[in-house]
Each structure stands twice: as structure tokens, then as C-alpha cells.
Design an enzyme around this catalytic site. Structure first.
Site, PDB file in Angstrom:
ATOM      1  N   LYS A   9       5.817  -7.702 -10.788  1.00  0.00           N
ATOM      2  CA  LYS A   9       4.563  -8.377 -11.088  1.00  0.00           C
ATOM      3  C   LYS A   9       4.625  -9.830 -10.623  1.00  0.00           C
ATOM      4  CE  LYS A   9       2.362  -5.003 -12.850  1.00  0.00           C
ATOM      5  NZ  LYS A   9       1.119  -4.486 -12.239  1.00  0.00           N
ATOM      6  N   ASP A  36       2.904  -7.133  -6.910  1.00  0.00           N
ATOM      7  CA  ASP A  36       1.571  -6.807  -7.432  1.00  0.00           C
ATOM      8  C   ASP A  36       1.036  -8.003  -8.210  1.00  0.00           C
ATOM      9  OD1 ASP A  36      -0.675  -5.746  -8.604  1.00  0.00           O
ATOM     10  OD2 ASP A  36       0.365  -4.155  -9.702  1.00  0.00           O
ATOM     11  N   GLU A  67       0.143  -5.932  -3.542  1.00  0.00           N
ATOM     12  CA  GLU A  67      -0.923  -5.191  -4.230  1.00  0.00           C
ATOM     13  C   GLU A  67      -1.889  -6.142  -4.948  1.00  0.00           C
ATOM     14  OE1 GLU A  67       0.683  -1.855  -6.306  1.00  0.00           O
ATOM     15  OE2 GLU A  67      -0.746  -1.981  -7.955  1.00  0.00           O
ATOM     16  N   GLU A  92      -7.054  -0.002  -7.373  1.00  0.00           N
ATOM     17  CA  GLU A  92      -7.038   0.534  -8.736  1.00  0.00           C
ATOM     18  C   GLU A  92      -8.266   0.092  -9.531  1.00  0.00           C
ATOM     19  OE1 GLU A  92      -3.318  -1.767  -9.742  1.00  0.00           O
ATOM     20  OE2 GLU A  92      -4.312  -1.867 -11.677  1.00  0.00           O
ATOM     21  N   ASP A 132      -6.913   5.111  -8.827  1.00  0.00           N
ATOM     22  CA  ASP A 132      -6.332   5.761 -10.000  1.00  0.00           C
ATOM     23  C   ASP A 132      -7.125   7.049 -10.224  1.00  0.00           C
ATOM     24  OD1 ASP A 132      -4.678   4.810 -12.839  1.00  0.00           O
ATOM     25  OD2 ASP A 132      -6.000   6.564 -12.855  1.00  0.00           O
ATOM     26  N   HIS A 151      -2.520   4.903  -7.839  1.00  0.00           N
ATOM     27  CA  HIS A 151      -2.195   4.108  -9.031  1.00  0.00           C
ATOM     28  C   HIS A 151      -2.042   5.067 -10.210  1.00  0.00           C
ATOM     29  CE1 HIS A 151      -3.471   1.735 -12.662  1.00  0.00           C
ATOM     30  NE2 HIS A 151      -2.628   0.878 -12.130  1.00  0.00           N
ATOM     31  N   GLU A 206       3.725   6.395  -8.626  1.00  0.00           N
ATOM     32  CA  GLU A 206       3.966   5.199  -9.441  1.00  0.00           C
ATOM     33  C   GLU A 206       4.481   5.672 -10.796  1.00  0.00           C
ATOM     34  OE1 GLU A 206       0.648   2.498 -10.036  1.00  0.00           O
ATOM     35  OE2 GLU A 206       2.023   1.023 -10.896  1.00  0.00           O
TER      36      GLU A 206
HETATM   37 CA    CA Z   1      -1.341  -2.581  -9.972  1.00  0.00          CA
END
Ligand code: CA
Length: 380
Positions: A169, A197, A223, A249, A272, A299, A332
Site C-alpha cells: 500500500k 497500490d 494500482e 476496482e 471486482d 480485484h 488477489e
Molecule cells: Ca486496490
């Protein structure tokens, strides 16, 4: 066979070790599980990705009355009808997330009625297992040095578990994010994939600042660098950096993805399945992405139901380019604390030599533990 009843299960659980991404701290895991019961008692399960307390009334008060009494096997027909019923006020967000959970439950039901796993109903599989990357490496403290040490330790754990890739992240501060990325790359070596991301925590300037700093580190993709609505920002960044740009996503249906793809905004799409419109719609998005030559890595953020859903889709995703060494879709695989991710399914998903097997039982190929559902169930 008619649809007899539609139920939703709002699940919540506090977590003892909160973690943060660029937008907020996470203190609680939540889910909205959808149960569609057909005449004769056959049950289909689905999950929505989105705020469950808001999704619950969309299903119960709007979609369910439009479905009950109708043909339980006509999933794609219902998709078109329900989408159009809320089109003038929907098109994305809650309206489509709710529809996605219902669509998945209807696929599960159809598979069980046919005695076939969903990917067999779809004419697959193209593959019977998915390589998995670890989603984790969230912020655990605002103490920068301590946070970095914890990230490195966590990354080493994923490498030891056999993951072929992991995702960090970012989206906090480009300089600190770059230092974290460097520390993790140094700790895991060059042989393991590393993605970043930002959860749209940056504007163009900070996104490019981070991209420039980490470009030499072999980043698999960057991302959600900027806001999902900022298609021009995505396209601009993709032209500025050699790092592949990923997103999607927070995008919905073939219509949103057509805009991203037609604008050359992304190198990787990440719908997603439990939000972008369910399996029915994600197969269409996959066709669009494939025609555009863009990679599709779904996602996934949810319980075992969401993981099973993603695995059946991955079993059907063509590689962006065919070949002996084709680039396969990644699963993922969320490793953050989640008290009921595994608990509500009787056979939780496990990593074996870096891969997760696609379920082979009828429908989604999972069994729901109703005691666990009851344990985590919360009244709205
Ligand atoms: Ca993400």
C-alpha cells in the site's frame, strides 16, 4: 424452477490489529452475503463488494421483489432487466454492487441445478488453478521507521509462504512510500513480483513523483494511482512512466471499462467480480480487455465466497497474449486480518506452491457454514 426467496446476511467483526490504506484505518471487517432460494430448496450464494448496510436495502427492497417468482435459471436475462430497472438512477456503485451479488448467487444456483462447477457451465476451464499474490503490507502505525520494519518483516513472511508476488500500500507520501518499496525489494530480492497500490490517494504530481523513484525496482503495476474518475490523469500517467498502470476496482460494468480501454488509460484492468456486475458482466469486460490487448487481474476483497467467485472467473480469463509462457491472471489473495473470511466456508482456500486451486464442486464449489454465518450476523 422459480426463485422462491432472497435473503441477505449482514456480517461484521471487529479486528484487534487495525491497519490503514491511503484513505482510512480499518477497524472492522464487513460483508453482505446473498442467499437465493429456488423452489425445491436449492440455494445459491453470492457476495457483494461494497458498504453492506447500504447494499442490503437495495437488494431487499428493490431487486428481490423483481426476482421472486421468476425463472431461477435465467441469470443473464435478469441481469439486463434489473440493470435497466435502476439504470436512470444507478449505472454504477451500490446499484451494480447489489446486482453483482445476486448475479453470482444465480450462477451458483445454475451450477448446482446442472451439477457442474460454474467454469464448466461457461465452457472452461482455461486453467484449473491460479497463481496468487499476497495483498497485505498495509500501514500499521504512523511511526515511519517502525512501520517500515513491520512491512519488511511481513514481506519476508509472504516470500517464505511461497507467494510469487505481493502488493504494498502506497498513496501516503511519495518519499516515504518509495523508501518502503525500496526496503521491501531489498528484503525479498528480485525474483518475487512487487506491486504498489495507492487507492487513489495521489494526484498526478505525487503519483509521478513516486513512479519516478521506484521505476528501477521492477514494479509489476502501479494500482489506482489517481482518482477513478480521472481518466485523463490515468492516461497522462501511463504516458509518463514505464511502470504498468492498473485500475478498475471502483469502475462498473462494460460501460465504464469501455471508457477506460478506449482512452488507453490502463495497462491492467481490475474489476471486482462482486462489484462490477457479477460473473455475467465480468465475462463481457474480459472480452473488451482482451480485444484491447490489456491484462485482466481481478480485484478480490471479501470472504471465501468472493474468492471462489474470482477463481471461477480466472478459470475463464484468456491471457492478453497467447503463448507457451503467456502472462496468466493473478488471484488477489488478501492476507489481512479477517475473522470470517475462512470461517463461513467449510473448505477455506489455501496456497499451495504459490497457487490456489479452482473449486471443482457444483456451482461455486463451496459449502457455507451456517453456524458461522449466524455467529457473525448483525442486524442492520
Ligand atoms: Ca486496490
Amino acid at each position: 424452477m422459480r426463485i422462491e426467496t432472497i435473503r441477505t446476511h449482514l456480517l461484521t467483526a471487529p479486528i484487534s490489529e487495525p491497519f490503514a490504506f491511503s484513505q482510512r484505518w480499518v477497524h472492522e471487517r464487513v460483508a453482505l452475503i446473498v442467499e437465493v432460494v429456488a423452489e425445491g430448496g436449492l440455494v445459491g450464494w453470492g457476495e457483494c463488494y461494497g458498504p453492506p448496510r447500504l447494499l442490503q436495502p437495495v437488494i431487499e427492497r428493490f431487486y428481490a421483489p423483481l426476482l421472486v417468482g421468476h425463472d431461477a435459471l435465467a441469470g443473464a436475462a435478469h441481469w439486463e432487466r434489473l440493470y435497466n430497472e435502476l439504470r436512470d438512477h444507478g449505472q454504477r456503485g451500490l446499484a451494480v454492487q447489489a446486482l453483482a451479488g445476486l448475479d453470482v448467487a444465480l450462477w451458483d444456483l445454475r451450477g448446482k441445478a446442472a451439477g457442474l462447477p460454474i467454469h464448466r457451465l461457461m465452457g472452461g476451464p482455461l486453467r484449473s488453478s491460479a497463481r496468487a499474490y499476497a495483498t497485505g503490507l498495509y500501514r500499521k502505525t504512523d511511526d515511519t521507521g517502525r512501520n517500515r520494519a513491520l512491512l519488511v518483516e511481513e514481506a519476508q513472511g509472504y516470500a517464505a509462504d511461497g507467494f510469487g508476488a505481493m502488493k504494498l500500500k502506497v498513496g501516503f507520501d511519495p518519499v516515504d512510500d518509495a523508501a518502503n518499496t525500496e526496503a521491501i525489494r531489498a528484503a525479498i530480492g528480485d525474483g518475487i513480483g512487487l506491486m504498489i497500490d495507492a487507492n487513489h490517494g495521489f494526484d498526478r504530481i505525487d503519483a509521478l513523483a513516486l513512479a519516478r523513484r521506484v521505476e528501477p525496482l521492477g514494479i509489476g503495476w502501479f494500482e489506482e494511482p489517481v482518482a477513478p474518475e480521472d481518466v485523463a490523469g490515468y492516461r497522462w500517467l501511463a504516458g509518463q512512466t514505464a511502470i504498468p498502470i492498473a485500475g478498475g476496482e471502483c469502475s462498473f460494468t462494460r460501460f465504464d471499462f469501455q471508457i477506460l480501454l478506449a482512452n488507453g488509460a490502463v495497462d491492467v484492468v481490475q474489476p471486482d467480480t462482486c462489484a462490477a456486475g457479477g460473473l455475467t458482466e465480468c465475462l463481457r469486460i474480459a472480452a473488451l480487455a482482451n480485444a484491447a490487448g490489456v491484462r485482466y487481474h481481478p480485484h478480490v476483497w471479501g470472504t471465501g465466497i468472493a474468492i471462489a467467485t474470482a477463481l471461477h472467473l480466472i478459470a475463464m480469463l484468456p491471457a492478453a497474449a497467447q503463448g507457451l509462457w503467456a502472462n496468466e491472471p493473478w488471484l488477489e489473495f488478501d492476507r489481512t486480518p479477517h475473522p470470517f473470511r475462512d470461517a463461513i466456508v467449510k473448505q477455506p482456500f489455501r496456497l499451495e506452491q504459490g497457487r490456489v486451486a479452482v473449486p471443482t464442486g457444483p456451482g461455486l464449489g463451496i459449502e457455507i457454514d451456517r453456524d458461522a454465518l449466524a455467529r457473525f450476523r448483525t442486524e442492520p
